[in-house]
Design a protein around this motif. Sequence first.
Motif, PDB file in Angstrom:
ATOM      1  N   ILE A 128      13.238  85.314  -9.808  1.00  0.00           N
ATOM      2  CA  ILE A 128      13.806  84.652  -8.623  1.00  0.00           C
ATOM      3  C   ILE A 128      12.841  83.608  -8.080  1.00  0.00           C
ATOM      4  O   ILE A 128      13.241  82.504  -7.694  1.00  0.00           O
ATOM      5  N   MET A 129      11.540  83.907  -8.086  1.00  0.00           N
ATOM      6  CA  MET A 129      10.551  82.918  -7.616  1.00  0.00           C
ATOM      7  C   MET A 129      10.543  81.697  -8.541  1.00  0.00           C
ATOM      8  O   MET A 129      10.491  80.552  -8.088  1.00  0.00           O
ATOM      9  N   ARG A 130      10.574  81.939  -9.862  1.00  0.00           N
ATOM     10  CA  ARG A 130      10.593  80.810 -10.811  1.00  0.00           C
ATOM     11  C   ARG A 130      11.835  79.956 -10.590  1.00  0.00           C
ATOM     12  O   ARG A 130      11.782  78.719 -10.702  1.00  0.00           O
ATOM     13  N   GLN A 131      12.948  80.591 -10.305  1.00  0.00           N
ATOM     14  CA  GLN A 131      14.185  79.858 -10.083  1.00  0.00           C
ATOM     15  C   GLN A 131      14.052  78.914  -8.892  1.00  0.00           C
ATOM     16  O   GLN A 131      14.433  77.745  -8.958  1.00  0.00           O
ATOM     17  N   TYR A 132      13.507  79.431  -7.784  1.00  0.00           N
ATOM     18  CA  TYR A 132      13.346  78.590  -6.589  1.00  0.00           C
ATOM     19  C   TYR A 132      12.327  77.476  -6.826  1.00  0.00           C
ATOM     20  O   TYR A 132      12.391  76.424  -6.199  1.00  0.00           O
ATOM     21  N   MET A 133      11.365  77.718  -7.720  1.00  0.00           N
ATOM     22  CA  MET A 133      10.352  76.692  -7.985  1.00  0.00           C
ATOM     23  C   MET A 133      10.739  75.806  -9.158  1.00  0.00           C
ATOM     24  O   MET A 133       9.970  74.940  -9.562  1.00  0.00           O
TER      25      MET A 133
END
Length: 440
Positions: free
Chosen positions: A163-168
């Motif tokens: 989820i963090m990679r997706q937002y970044m």
Amino acid sequence: MPKKPEKPTSSKSVPKKSPAKPNRSAADAEAAASALRCYNIPDYRLEHPEFSIATERDSTTGETRYSVEGDLSADAPPIRDSKYLSREQCIEIYRWMLLNRKMEAVLESLYKQSKVVGGVYFGLGQEGCSCASACALQKDDWMGPMIRNQGALLVRGFSPADIMRQYMAKADSPTFGRDASSHFGDIRERNVSAPISMLGELIGIMAGVCLGARLQGRNIAGLTYIGDGGQSTGVTYESLNFAAVQKLGVVLIVENNLWGYSTPSDMQFRVKDLAERSIAYGIPGVIVDGTDPCQVYDATHEACERARRGEGPTLIEAKMMRMKGHAIHDAAQYVPRPLFEYWQKRDPIARFENYLVHVKKWLTRESHDKLVSEVDAFLEQERAAAEASPMPTPEEDRKHQGVYCSPECHEIKPKYGTVEFETAKTLAKSDTNEGAVHLK
């Protein structure tokens, strides 16, 4: 003058006195009342708050603002014991809720460091609903989350680093850096449909998934969510009505968090409880406290069991409060402060912690603190891994230009079994018989 005959005394021969006829208006009212249909909506909440949002105008500044009217002094209700959850399952749901909240705190930190591309959407105050409902699903069931259901994504198998990679917008994010928000899913392993920003569309998607599974010989549950604002869209009605008529296993959780962006729910619909709308669809409806994970789990579990038995959809209204703005750019200054203070006392994580540690004594203070420390350490590892991921290169990005799957992308196979259709010969025979019946 002839004498009048005496009146008979036998009850058999005495005509009964007719009851007094009601006047016309009373008779009409009685007839109307007998024709009315009355329904009851099961309500599992342990409190029934009574307040409303009003609009007022400041005579000095001329500004219009919202105010809250009603009694906001009540203490938070206790957690209702679950009919189905074990001690271990309750602790596991609590862990998911902690991970959900703490992961979103990390996302907010990354945003403020300008490491997020785009916005961030939060489910603060709604963690119990997201996590407990997703825990009621089985492996073959499906889920269509909304932007605030990141806790449900964690339960379904996505990692915080995903989820963090997706937002970044990292190269190894679920959408390879092509989407910098929460629009991702997994139709191969996790049975998760990506969130759709046009509200209500996911209900039709879940209805289609359930219909597809039925054509392959299996009834499944298709869990999806809608907000109190989104449930007013036309496609919500059309999709849920179709699911009801076809008895498809859609489980719709209406997350009534009191605000449709900046519009209070009192100005969004006229019914008192959104679960009442299930009556119009001819499906079961139920009301739960969305900040009580046990209530949410029990209602979703029963709805999923109905779905798997092929008995059709269920509408669950979960009442709670969105404790942040629509997204990180929205400070929610339009929300009256007393309303925030009222719902802060109903924080789902604080109440569930008290339930596990003090009420049920399923966690000691030491074991609780150890659980929190483990979640913190795990999130730190996930954050470091996500930040270390590369951004997509132009060469790599060229491989992911298509919006839709192309034939060479991957093979589409039936997920549950062979799809069986009626043959042309059968249909022709059926048409002939039907015509003969009509002619008769």
